[in-house]
Enzyme design. Structure first.
Site, short mmCIF file in Angstrom:
data_model
loop_
_atom_site.label_atom_id
_atom_site.label_comp_id
_atom_site.label_asym_id
_atom_site.label_seq_id
_atom_site.Cartn_x
_atom_site.Cartn_y
_atom_site.Cartn_z
N ARG A 222 0.83 -1.21 0.00
CA ARG A 222 0.00 0.00 0.00
C ARG A 222 0.86 1.26 0.00
NH1 ARG A 222 -3.61 0.19 5.22
NH2 ARG A 222 -4.37 2.01 4.09
N ASP B 206 -8.19 2.58 4.41
CA ASP B 206 -8.58 1.19 4.50
C ASP B 206 -9.95 1.04 3.86
OD1 ASP B 206 -6.29 0.43 5.80
OD2 ASP B 206 -7.16 0.62 7.82
N GLU B 207 -10.24 -0.15 3.40
CA GLU B 207 -11.52 -0.36 2.71
C GLU B 207 -12.72 -0.17 3.63
OE1 GLU B 207 -11.90 -4.41 1.48
OE2 GLU B 207 -10.97 -5.19 3.31
N ASP B 208 -12.53 -0.37 4.95
CA ASP B 208 -13.64 -0.23 5.90
C ASP B 208 -13.66 1.13 6.58
OD1 ASP B 208 -11.34 -0.73 7.23
OD2 ASP B 208 -12.05 -2.44 8.38
N ARG C 48 1.13 -5.41 17.64
CA ARG C 48 1.48 -3.99 17.52
C ARG C 48 2.39 -3.54 18.68
NH1 ARG C 48 -1.73 -1.82 13.54
NH2 ARG C 48 -1.87 0.35 14.24
N GLU D 49 1.99 -1.89 9.48
CA GLU D 49 2.53 -1.03 8.42
C GLU D 49 2.23 0.44 8.70
OE1 GLU D 49 -1.67 -1.14 7.45
OE2 GLU D 49 -0.26 -2.64 8.18
N ASP D 50 1.10 0.73 9.34
CA ASP D 50 0.76 2.11 9.67
C ASP D 50 1.66 2.65 10.77
OD1 ASP D 50 -0.28 0.33 11.47
OD2 ASP D 50 -2.30 1.19 11.51
#
Length: 473
Positions: free
Chosen positions: A276, A292-294, A428, A380-381
């Site tokens: 991404r 994000d898709e959501d 995380r 990744e964020d």
């Protein structure tokens, strides 16, 4: 107090002048007076003052020649943010090929020692501040570790070899420094988000939305479809890029909603979270809206966040915020999603940032860290926040957003959603410590600033408000 400072400055200047004169005299008659000079330094300064405290409380630090032209006191002065006063004729300062030392040091003449006090007193307060800030920048960027010194040396050599794609002096002498401004991206400073203000430039007036998709497209009422429609209505949207990282085949074009802006679907690597942040050539605008898709955002929320980002193009600007803390009981960094009055991260599930960070993420972050992110399908964020904070030394910026964002995503999360994974939070926590170990320090900076639209939640008519829908959500 002012008279005392002047007296101390005169005393210290006189002490160092005596030391330098003794060394010069000894050199002329062929004697080794290093021990005598050391004793003089000790008597004048160390006996009465703590040396490190004296360095950090001084505006100017004399750097006479040592046994050779150079002196280790030069790096001591840089580290302490003390302006070096160089008294070593003929000394080629480190990395002078790319670093403009006139912005960080005062170059004196060792033959005119008695003029040093008057020279330092003639420097105005504004210039003293600018010089000290530059010494701190240069120390942190190029001299604070052996690794940085070696890397800087290699990058200068690389610039010599590939002179057609070399960094100019602005990139080397301005934050964040030449090591973070990769010439493979561009040799034009105007293409980087760090130099807009200095060059009097502004970022482009449009953005590209990049939507990361990992679940199949079920119907026209899918969350990703609603998100595409809402984003496409923004007057600042140039195009929408859907990164298809789903195991299922790519849906035909007629399954996607029709939009007023170009919609491009890119087949990504399955379950590769770092894809991404790949610098796709289709992204041409300075601003990237990572989604994000959501994600659940309205057109008003998108527009307002973009307006804010234009004022802070070097930072991450977005909605869902998180924070870090030091867990003293376990001697490690912790990650929290609690709603508090401060934050240190803005998640890239709904955030704006400059497209250069895609390039930096791909070409600067070590491959083993990106592999770890892909293996976990997580963090990744966080890694992007670590990178941007390490570069800018500043926190991200949170903008107005409905508090039920997290709860909405949790209820929409299917079994494939990362939010529904019980190991998600534990992973995380581990990522936080792995990333800080890579950098050697914790780059995240806490902030308590949140930017809201004018008249947000004020008791006035809704007709007077520009972003009316935000309060209704």
């Amino acid at each position: 107090l002012k008279q005392r400072k002047n007296m101390e400055l005169s005393l210290f200047s006189g002490c160092y002048i005596i030391i330098v004169l003794v060394r010069f005299t000894c050199d002329q008659i062929g004697l080794d007076c290093s021990y005598l000079c050391f004793e003089l330094s000790f008597c004048f300064c160390v006996c009465r003052y703590d040396y490190q405290e004296l360095l950090h409380n001084s505006s100017f630090c004399l750097v006479p020649r040592g046994r050779r032209l150079g002196s280790f006191r030069f790096l001591e002065a840089l580290q302490a943010a003390c302006i070096p006063v160089i008294l070593s004729n003929g000394w080629e300062l480190p990395f002078s090929e790319v670093i403009d030392w006139r912005k960080a040091a005062i170059i004196g003449d060792e033959r005119l020692l008695l003029q040093v006090p008057s020279i330092t007193r003639s420097v105005g307060r504004d210039r003293i501040l600018a010089l000290r800030q530059q010494t701190q920048f240069l120390w942190d960027a190029y001299f604070s570790s052996v690794a940085k010194i070696v890397l800087t040396t290699l990058e200068i050599i690389q610039d010599r070899v590939d002179s057609h794609v070399s960094r100019n002096h602005l990139l080397w002498n301005s934050l964040p420094g030449g090591l973070y401004a990769l010439p493979q991206f561009s040799t034009d400073p105007a293409q980087f988000p760090f130099y807009y203000a200095k060059l009097g430039k502004s970022p482009s007036q449009q953005f590209t939305a990049v939507i990361h998709t990992v679940t199949p497209l079920q119907s026209q009422i899918s969350p990703v479809v609603k998100l595409i429609i809402a984003v496409a209505k923004s007057k600042f949207c140039a195009q929408i890029v859907v990164l298809w990282n789903c195991d299922k085949p790519l849906p035909p074009r007629n399954k996607w909603p029709s939009t007023s802006v170009p919609l491009t679907v890119i087949q990504g690597h399955t379950k590769m979270m770092t894809s991404r942040f790949f610098p796709h050539e289709v992204v041409l605008t300075d601003a990237v809206l990572s989604l994000d898709e959501d994600s659940v955002l309205s057109t008003n929320e998108v527009d307002f966040a973009f307006i804010v980002w234009q004022s802070f193009p070097e930072r991450i600007v977005g909605y869902p915020a998180r924070s870090h803390y030091w867990d003293s009981s376990r001697s490690r960094w912790g990650y929290t999603s609690k709603w508090t009055n401060d934050y240190s991260m803005v998640l890239t599930g709904a955030a704006f940032y400059h497209r250069y960070y895609h390039f930096l993420f791909t070409h600067y972050v070590p491959a083993n860290l990106r592999t770890t992110v892909d293996r976990l399908a997580n963090c990744e964020d966080i890694l992007m926040n670590f990178l941007v904070s390490a570069v800018t030394k500043q926190p991200p910026i949170k903008v107005t957003q409905k508090k039920q964002y997290k709860e909405t995503m949790m209820t929409q999360g299917s079994k494939a959603s990362r939010w529904a994974d019980p190991d998600h939070f534990a992973q995380r926590q581990t990522c936080m410590n792995a990333f800080s170990h890579w950098l050697g320090f914790m780059p995240l900076v806490h902030s308590q600033m949140r930017l809201d639209p004018v008249l947000f939640r004020d008791q006035v008519s809704i007709l007077r408000k520009k972003y009316r829908d935000i309060e209704r959500l």
